[in-house]
Scaffold this motif. Sequence first.
Motif, PDB file in Angstrom:
ATOM      1  N   UNK A  92      20.566  15.107 -44.830  1.00 37.55           N
ATOM      2  CA  UNK A  92      19.325  15.549 -44.094  1.00 37.55           C
ATOM      3  C   UNK A  92      18.838  16.938 -43.801  1.00 37.55           C
ATOM      4  N   UNK A  93      17.314  17.371 -44.552  1.00 38.30           N
ATOM      5  CA  UNK A  93      16.973  18.405 -45.431  1.00 38.30           C
ATOM      6  C   UNK A  93      16.034  18.862 -43.693  1.00 38.30           C
ATOM      7  N   UNK A  94      16.262  20.144 -43.969  1.00 33.75           N
ATOM      8  CA  UNK A  94      15.308  21.706 -43.127  1.00 33.75           C
ATOM      9  C   UNK A  94      14.474  21.906 -43.729  1.00 33.75           C
ATOM     10  N   UNK A  95      13.968  22.663 -43.667  1.00 35.71           N
ATOM     11  CA  UNK A  95      12.656  24.651 -43.467  1.00 35.71           C
ATOM     12  C   UNK A  95      12.010  24.556 -43.047  1.00 35.71           C
ATOM     13  N   UNK A  96      12.261  26.081 -42.967  1.00 37.20           N
ATOM     14  CA  UNK A  96      11.324  26.968 -42.479  1.00 37.20           C
ATOM     15  C   UNK A  96      10.825  28.279 -42.927  1.00 37.20           C
ATOM     16  N   UNK A  97       9.866  28.649 -42.384  1.00 37.50           N
ATOM     17  CA  UNK A  97       9.105  29.750 -43.512  1.00 37.50           C
ATOM     18  C   UNK A  97       9.010  30.819 -42.358  1.00 37.50           C
ATOM     19  N   UNK A  98      10.047  31.872 -42.650  1.00 40.27           N
ATOM     20  CA  UNK A  98      10.222  32.734 -41.758  1.00 40.27           C
ATOM     21  C   UNK A  98       9.518  33.561 -40.616  1.00 40.27           C
ATOM     22  N   UNK A  99       7.866  33.467 -40.944  1.00 38.16           N
ATOM     23  CA  UNK A  99       6.981  33.759 -40.394  1.00 38.16           C
ATOM     24  C   UNK A  99       6.173  33.024 -39.300  1.00 38.16           C
ATOM     25  N   UNK A 100       6.939  31.911 -38.796  1.00 43.21           N
ATOM     26  CA  UNK A 100       6.626  30.983 -38.587  1.00 43.21           C
ATOM     27  C   UNK A 100       7.695  31.313 -36.919  1.00 43.21           C
ATOM     28  N   UNK A 120      24.886  14.371 -35.528  1.00 42.65           N
ATOM     29  CA  UNK A 120      26.241  14.434 -36.204  1.00 42.65           C
ATOM     30  C   UNK A 120      26.104  15.582 -37.253  1.00 42.65           C
ATOM     31  N   UNK A 121      27.727  16.408 -36.788  1.00 39.97           N
ATOM     32  CA  UNK A 121      27.797  17.769 -37.385  1.00 39.97           C
ATOM     33  C   UNK A 121      27.934  17.030 -39.112  1.00 39.97           C
ATOM     34  N   UNK A 122      27.647  18.130 -40.034  1.00 35.61           N
ATOM     35  CA  UNK A 122      27.748  17.705 -41.499  1.00 35.61           C
ATOM     36  C   UNK A 122      28.705  17.696 -42.195  1.00 35.61           C
ATOM     37  N   UNK A 123      29.282  17.120 -43.208  1.00 34.52           N
ATOM     38  CA  UNK A 123      30.601  17.649 -43.485  1.00 34.52           C
ATOM     39  C   UNK A 123      30.099  19.179 -43.909  1.00 34.52           C
ATOM     40  N   UNK A 124      29.226  19.383 -45.162  1.00 32.01           N
ATOM     41  CA  UNK A 124      29.231  20.839 -45.328  1.00 32.01           C
ATOM     42  C   UNK A 124      27.406  20.978 -45.520  1.00 32.01           C
ATOM     43  N   UNK A 125      27.036  22.323 -45.439  1.00 30.91           N
ATOM     44  CA  UNK A 125      26.318  23.313 -45.613  1.00 30.91           C
ATOM     45  C   UNK A 125      25.924  23.832 -46.511  1.00 30.91           C
ATOM     46  N   UNK A 126      24.508  22.793 -46.931  1.00 31.89           N
ATOM     47  CA  UNK A 126      24.166  24.138 -48.491  1.00 31.89           C
ATOM     48  C   UNK A 126      22.902  24.644 -47.724  1.00 31.89           C
ATOM     49  N   UNK A 127      22.393  26.211 -48.319  1.00 34.76           N
ATOM     50  CA  UNK A 127      21.611  26.720 -47.967  1.00 34.76           C
ATOM     51  C   UNK A 127      21.229  27.520 -48.463  1.00 34.76           C
ATOM     52  N   UNK A 177      13.866  29.809 -45.171  1.00 31.64           N
ATOM     53  CA  UNK A 177      15.222  29.163 -45.335  1.00 31.64           C
ATOM     54  C   UNK A 177      14.762  28.258 -45.477  1.00 31.64           C
ATOM     55  N   UNK A 178      15.950  27.028 -45.677  1.00 30.89           N
ATOM     56  CA  UNK A 178      16.210  25.451 -45.821  1.00 30.89           C
ATOM     57  C   UNK A 178      17.835  25.505 -45.898  1.00 30.89           C
ATOM     58  N   UNK A 179      17.557  24.241 -45.545  1.00 35.10           N
ATOM     59  CA  UNK A 179      19.632  23.323 -45.535  1.00 35.10           C
ATOM     60  C   UNK A 179      19.283  22.121 -46.004  1.00 35.10           C
ATOM     61  N   UNK A 180      20.032  21.469 -46.716  1.00 29.10           N
ATOM     62  CA  UNK A 180      20.730  20.338 -46.573  1.00 29.10           C
ATOM     63  C   UNK A 180      22.135  19.963 -46.559  1.00 29.10           C
ATOM     64  N   UNK A 181      21.935  19.443 -44.903  1.00 29.41           N
ATOM     65  CA  UNK A 181      23.547  18.250 -44.271  1.00 29.41           C
ATOM     66  C   UNK A 181      24.022  17.346 -44.740  1.00 29.41           C
ATOM     67  N   UNK A 182      24.694  17.640 -45.556  1.00 29.48           N
ATOM     68  CA  UNK A 182      25.599  16.747 -46.570  1.00 29.48           C
ATOM     69  C   UNK A 182      26.541  15.940 -45.929  1.00 29.48           C
TER      70      UNK A 182
END
Length: 382
Positions: A92-100, A120-127, A177-182
């Motif tokens: 699962x991927x999330x993206x956010x621009x700081x100015x928002x 669900x809580x992911x196994x790892x987080x890539x940030x 910031x952006x994350x990939x929940x793996x």
Amino acid sequence: MKAFSGYSTNADAYNAGVEASSAIDAKVKIAFVYASCDYDLKKVIKGVKDTLNCPIIGNTSFTGVIMQGGYIGGDKPFVGVLALNGADLEVGVGFASRDKFASAREAGIAVAKKAMINKRVPSQVYMVASPTEEEQFLKGISEVIGRVPTFGGSCADNEIAGKWSLYTDKGITAEGVAVAFIYTKAKFGNVFTGAYNETKDMGIITEIKGRRTLVSIDGEPAVKKYAKWRKMPIKKLEGGNLLSETILSPLGVKDRLGDLTAIRHPMFANDDMSMNIGADLAVGTAVVRMECTQDELIKSVKNTLTELKSKMGDNIICYHLVHCGGRRAGIGDRIKEVVKAVKSVVGTTPFIMEFTFGEYGYVDDGRNTIGGLMLSFSAYAN
């Protein structure tokens, strides 16, 4: 899980994205994409998306990437892609621009909620984040999912001029910031280190401004104190000179058990002899002057990879290697020695090494940590 990789130095941004992705299985579930800030990144991402049709996450990398094809970049624009697939793999991927958002922490909360799959809580987080408020983004993410192993790095450009970007296939920003929940059953490991040597020079932070300006150590102006430790004239450390002069001798902050020394890279000397630092600080914390040689910067890559490989055992699927851009600058034209060192350990296993302006990782049971001038080397294994 399976891993695939590809790269391109095509002058056309869209074609570079296509070319870098063309050797990759079209059924992959996530693509980590690292590219030159000289490209039109929207076109690069479109090229990758049109080829792979999967979620994309990544950032601009300082001067290049290292892959099986060697050091990709230098005087050419570049794209490197590492993609993952697997029957049990979900991302699962999330993206956010700081100015928002009113705060970086709120942005972290938002990307975490967006990336979660079925709560669900992911196994790892890539940030990946801009090199400004990484700790606060991470606090927001942790507020949603708790303490989950996190790896990654901050976006970078070639001149430390704010031309960096982070991105997913949903957006591009210089500040955010952006994350990939793996989610996977595959084995994961991370080795996070500065690989510097500790000196006897140490002191207590007695004043800071904001979170990242070090005003004084032991009540003495920070630049003056550092110059005294190094036995060098303050003039050599003025302004932007501080950044290059401290690559081989930065500051370090130990974690509560002493298992990890997170490196704090002095970036700029102000007129009042305070220094801007590339990560958050706290009054009352001890800072230690660290040091190493250029030879040791290069050797640390092989040593850290060897430690990671030993930790992971056989059947490693891929390596995701985050290498600080400042260390890369310190290595200079000896970068081919780093390529040789990496390939001597990983063999033919797919890997990618990016060069960042901030690194994220953890040690044992410690909290996920932000550092600079560090290596955050990760791997997946079946």
